[in-house]
Design a protein around this motif. Structure first.
Motif, PDB file in Angstrom:
ATOM      1  N   GLU A  27       0.820  -1.213   0.000  1.00  0.00           N
ATOM      2  CA  GLU A  27       0.000   0.000   0.000  1.00  0.00           C
ATOM      3  C   GLU A  27       0.852   1.260   0.000  1.00  0.00           C
ATOM      4  N   ASN A  28       2.118   1.142   0.399  1.00  0.00           N
ATOM      5  CA  ASN A  28       2.989   2.312   0.507  1.00  0.00           C
ATOM      6  C   ASN A  28       3.940   2.498  -0.672  1.00  0.00           C
ATOM      7  N   VAL A  29       3.817   1.661  -1.708  1.00  0.00           N
ATOM      8  CA  VAL A  29       4.696   1.790  -2.874  1.00  0.00           C
ATOM      9  C   VAL A  29       4.156   2.888  -3.785  1.00  0.00           C
ATOM     10  N   SER A  78       8.270  -5.387 -13.902  1.00  0.00           N
ATOM     11  CA  SER A  78       7.031  -6.149 -14.086  1.00  0.00           C
ATOM     12  C   SER A  78       6.897  -7.240 -13.022  1.00  0.00           C
ATOM     13  N   LEU A  79       8.001  -7.857 -12.618  1.00  0.00           N
ATOM     14  CA  LEU A  79       7.970  -8.858 -11.553  1.00  0.00           C
ATOM     15  C   LEU A  79       7.593  -8.206 -10.220  1.00  0.00           C
ATOM     16  N   VAL A  80       8.190  -7.068  -9.922  1.00  0.00           N
ATOM     17  CA  VAL A  80       7.886  -6.349  -8.682  1.00  0.00           C
ATOM     18  C   VAL A  80       6.421  -5.910  -8.680  1.00  0.00           C
ATOM     19  N   GLN A  81       5.954  -5.410  -9.807  1.00  0.00           N
ATOM     20  CA  GLN A  81       4.553  -5.000  -9.921  1.00  0.00           C
ATOM     21  C   GLN A  81       3.620  -6.180  -9.676  1.00  0.00           C
ATOM     22  N   GLU A  82       3.956  -7.324 -10.239  1.00  0.00           N
ATOM     23  CA  GLU A  82       3.134  -8.525 -10.058  1.00  0.00           C
ATOM     24  C   GLU A  82       3.069  -8.917  -8.577  1.00  0.00           C
ATOM     25  N   GLN A  83       4.195  -8.853  -7.887  1.00  0.00           N
ATOM     26  CA  GLN A  83       4.223  -9.168  -6.457  1.00  0.00           C
ATOM     27  C   GLN A  83       3.317  -8.214  -5.675  1.00  0.00           C
ATOM     28  N   ILE A  84       3.378  -6.945  -6.013  1.00  0.00           N
ATOM     29  CA  ILE A  84       2.581  -5.928  -5.316  1.00  0.00           C
ATOM     30  C   ILE A  84       1.095  -6.124  -5.594  1.00  0.00           C
ATOM     31  N   LEU A  85       0.743  -6.337  -6.857  1.00  0.00           N
ATOM     32  CA  LEU A  85      -0.666  -6.518  -7.213  1.00  0.00           C
ATOM     33  C   LEU A  85      -1.241  -7.787  -6.593  1.00  0.00           C
ATOM     34  N   THR A  86      -0.466  -8.865  -6.556  1.00  0.00           N
ATOM     35  CA  THR A  86      -0.926 -10.107  -5.933  1.00  0.00           C
ATOM     36  C   THR A  86      -1.209  -9.884  -4.452  1.00  0.00           C
ATOM     37  N   ALA A  87      -0.332  -9.166  -3.772  1.00  0.00           N
ATOM     38  CA  ALA A  87      -0.538  -8.895  -2.347  1.00  0.00           C
ATOM     39  C   ALA A  87      -1.773  -8.030  -2.129  1.00  0.00           C
ATOM     40  N   LYS A  89      -4.457  -7.912  -4.077  1.00  0.00           N
ATOM     41  CA  LYS A  89      -5.631  -8.747  -4.338  1.00  0.00           C
ATOM     42  C   LYS A  89      -5.939  -9.641  -3.147  1.00  0.00           C
ATOM     43  N   MET A  90      -4.896 -10.198  -2.534  1.00  0.00           N
ATOM     44  CA  MET A  90      -5.087 -11.045  -1.364  1.00  0.00           C
ATOM     45  C   MET A  90      -5.668 -10.239  -0.205  1.00  0.00           C
ATOM     46  N   LEU A  91      -5.248  -8.991  -0.097  1.00  0.00           N
ATOM     47  CA  LEU A  91      -5.766  -8.123   0.954  1.00  0.00           C
ATOM     48  C   LEU A  91      -7.256  -7.856   0.754  1.00  0.00           C
ATOM     49  N   LEU A  92      -7.639  -7.643  -0.511  1.00  0.00           N
ATOM     50  CA  LEU A  92      -9.050  -7.378  -0.809  1.00  0.00           C
ATOM     51  C   LEU A  92      -9.919  -8.597  -0.536  1.00  0.00           C
ATOM     52  N   LYS A  93      -9.388  -9.798  -0.823  1.00  0.00           N
ATOM     53  CA  LYS A  93     -10.134 -11.025  -0.587  1.00  0.00           C
ATOM     54  C   LYS A  93     -10.263 -11.329   0.916  1.00  0.00           C
ATOM     55  N   GLY A  94      -9.183 -10.938   1.654  1.00  0.00           N
ATOM     56  CA  GLY A  94      -9.030 -11.295   3.044  1.00  0.00           C
ATOM     57  C   GLY A  94     -10.061 -10.789   3.954  1.00  0.00           C
TER      58      GLY A  94
END
Length: 94
Positions: A27-29, A78-87, A89-94
């Motif tokens: 959230e802070n990136v 793109s790898l860093v972005q994917e890691q951030i977006l995955t986290a 999405k998990m937060l939204l589901k959580g």
């Protein structure tokens, strides 16, 4: 509570590079950009890097909103972005 993202941080200590784990609140990136200088340093000064790091590695610079912190990590943007977006999405589901 957010899911922290684990990244491999790159620091220059004296004349050598050192790798360590860092956990980032996605959230802070603020933004992520490719760090071409670090890749050039890897290919031109391999002896300054830890054993086992490949010339194929790419690097990103991560800019944080909080305290305007900036640090370098292993991985292309793109790898860093994917890691951030995955986290996130998990937060939204959580």
């Amino acid at each position: 509570m957010s899911n922290l993202v684990r990244m491999t941080k790159v620091d220059r200590i004296g004349n050598r590079y050192q790798l360590s784990e860092v956990y980032v609140n996605p959230e802070n990136v603020a933004y992520v950009m490719e760090n071409l200088r670090m890749r050039k340093n890897l290919t031109e000064q391999k002896e300054l890097w830890p054993d086992g790091i490949s010339d194929a590695h790419r690097f990103s610079t991560v800019h944080m909103n909080s305290n305007h912190t900036v640090f370098h990590v292993v991985g292309d943007p793109s790898l860093v972005q994917e890691q951030i977006l995955t986290a996130k999405k998990m937060l939204l589901k959580g």
